[in-house]
Design an enzyme around this catalytic site. Structure first.
Site, short mmCIF file in Angstrom:
data_model
loop_
_atom_site.label_atom_id
_atom_site.label_comp_id
_atom_site.label_asym_id
_atom_site.label_seq_id
_atom_site.Cartn_x
_atom_site.Cartn_y
_atom_site.Cartn_z
N ARG A 1 -8.61 0.30 13.04
CA ARG A 1 -7.88 0.92 14.15
C ARG A 1 -8.84 1.37 15.25
O ARG A 1 -8.54 1.30 16.44
CB ARG A 1 -7.06 2.11 13.65
CG ARG A 1 -6.00 1.72 12.63
CD ARG A 1 -5.25 2.94 12.13
NE ARG A 1 -4.39 2.60 11.01
CZ ARG A 1 -3.13 3.00 10.89
NH1 ARG A 1 -2.58 3.74 11.83
NH2 ARG A 1 -2.41 2.67 9.84
N SER B 1 -12.85 4.28 4.81
CA SER B 1 -13.43 3.89 6.09
C SER B 1 -14.67 4.71 6.38
O SER B 1 -14.78 5.87 5.97
CB SER B 1 -12.40 4.08 7.22
OG SER B 1 -11.44 3.05 7.21
N GLY C 1 -8.98 5.60 1.26
CA GLY C 1 -9.60 6.43 2.29
C GLY C 1 -11.09 6.19 2.44
O GLY C 1 -11.86 7.15 2.55
N LYS D 1 -12.80 12.81 7.38
CA LYS D 1 -12.85 12.81 5.94
C LYS D 1 -13.71 13.92 5.33
O LYS D 1 -13.41 14.44 4.27
CB LYS D 1 -13.39 11.46 5.43
CG LYS D 1 -12.54 10.28 5.87
CD LYS D 1 -13.11 8.97 5.33
CE LYS D 1 -12.32 7.79 5.88
NZ LYS D 1 -10.92 7.84 5.51
N ARG E 1 -3.21 -10.37 26.40
CA ARG E 1 -3.84 -11.42 25.60
C ARG E 1 -5.37 -11.43 25.68
O ARG E 1 -6.03 -11.62 24.64
CB ARG E 1 -3.26 -12.78 25.97
CG ARG E 1 -1.82 -12.95 25.52
CD ARG E 1 -1.20 -14.23 26.07
NE ARG E 1 -1.15 -14.22 27.54
CZ ARG E 1 -0.64 -15.20 28.26
NH1 ARG E 1 -0.14 -16.28 27.65
NH2 ARG E 1 -0.61 -15.13 29.59
N ASP F 1 0.84 -1.20 0.00
CA ASP F 1 0.00 0.00 0.00
C ASP F 1 0.87 1.25 0.00
O ASP F 1 1.78 1.39 0.82
CB ASP F 1 -0.91 -0.03 1.25
CG ASP F 1 -1.96 1.05 1.23
OD1 ASP F 1 -2.36 1.49 0.15
OD2 ASP F 1 -2.39 1.46 2.33
#
Length: 316
Positions: free
Chosen positions: A259, A213, A211, A183, A280, A81
């Protein structure tokens, strides 16, 4: 099974878009593969320059190889990417990547053509697909920052000329999206008029949306309720994914949303269990949550349920 993006796009064109998801660690890889299998969708696993240097480029390659063994029914491409020319060559020569993106969109048109053509020639000699970019998205993508005033939509006439001169396999177009979690301002929408003009000049040619998302507001609200400070964020309307796919968009990049899922899971976990220090348990929660997210996005992209038909198409 690792395939090229060109193979995926041939099956997807005009019907659905293939989700392209960035990974940086084992938890993301496991969630991505699990969600793709649950939704029976092909996918593109993306590795950025930042991800390759986060630990070591060989680490992510090993994780992906292991995930491919764990989920042998998966069909996916391994894609660089936003690569510069030298990083593209490194990935082409690695023998692992099936696709690379050369991003020379910040250079003047002719320089962009010159650089992209060199990468295409080198990649095609090894059977590797190449994505190039024309136009500039706003926002922040790791070490790339483009202010709103410098973002430019892709010129349809230039797009046609660019593809003919470079021989690239797909073209990333600037049609109103931007990188990161911030955005849009006001009513969010893609420039479908620009997309239609590009498709008219390049019928049957795979286009790419970066872009893309959606920046789910419920995720943002939960992050902020758990101590985050993400304000005024807004993403792409997920209901515009399929209409874009019908106009030739065969690859849609989704990174920021993953994310946000990671941040929400970990903030809530350690808020609710402040005495906990084992990473974990939240990691396992994240794998499950990310798998659910991937499956949900594949349904919106139209790629869910396409795996078996794609398999037959590749075998024929």
């Amino acid at each position: 099974m690792i395939v090229t993006t060109a193979q995926l796009f041939k099956h997807a064109y005009g019907k659905y878009a293939v989700g392209a998801y960035n990974i940086n660690n084992a938890e993301q890889a496991m969630g991505l593969f699990r969600g793709a299998i649950e939704s029976q969708a092909p996918f593109i696993i993306q590795i950025s320059k930042g991800a390759r240097s986060y630990t070591d480029k060989r680490m992510l390659e090993a994780i992906i190889r292991a995930a491919g063994d764990i989920f042998p029914e998966a069909i996916f491409a391994v894609h660089l990417d936003h690569g510069d020319e030298q990083t593209c060559y490194d990935c082409i020569d690695s023998g692992f990547f099936s696709s690379v993106m050369i991003d020379a969109s910040h250079d003047p048109f002719e320089k962009n053509v010159e650089i992209s053509k060199r990468v295409v020639d080198r990649a095609h000699a090894k059977g590797i697909s190449v994505e190039a970019e024309l136009g500039m998205l706003g926002g922040v993508e790791e070490d790339i920052k483009v202010e709103d005033g410098h973002a430019t939509l892709t010129n349809p006439a230039e797009a046609e000329d660019f593809v003919k001169k470079t021989g690239c396999d797909s073209l990333a177009c600037a049609i109103g999206t931007s990188h990161g979690a911030f955005k849009f301002k006001g009513k969010q929408s893609l420039h479908f008029d620009v997309l239609e003009k590009i498709k008219a000049r390049l019928p049957g040619f795979p286009l790419v949306m970066h872009g893309s998302s959606s920046v789910p507001q419920d995720e943002v609200a939960r992050i902020n309720a758990a101590g985050g400070q993400i304000k005024d964020s807004m993403g792409v309307d997920v209901n515009e994914y399929l209409p874009a796919a019908k106009l030739g968009v065969t690859k849609i990049n989704i990174d920021t949303d993953g994310r946000l899922v990671w941040t929400r899971v970990h903030r809530e976990f350690f808020r609710d269990k402040p005495a906990e220090f084992d990473f974990r348990p939240p990691g396992k929660i994240f794998i499950t949550e990310y798998a659910k997210f991937i499956a949900s996005r594949n349904k919106l992209l139209g790629s869910a349920g396409q795996l078996e038909d794609l398999r037959k198409s590749l075998a024929s």
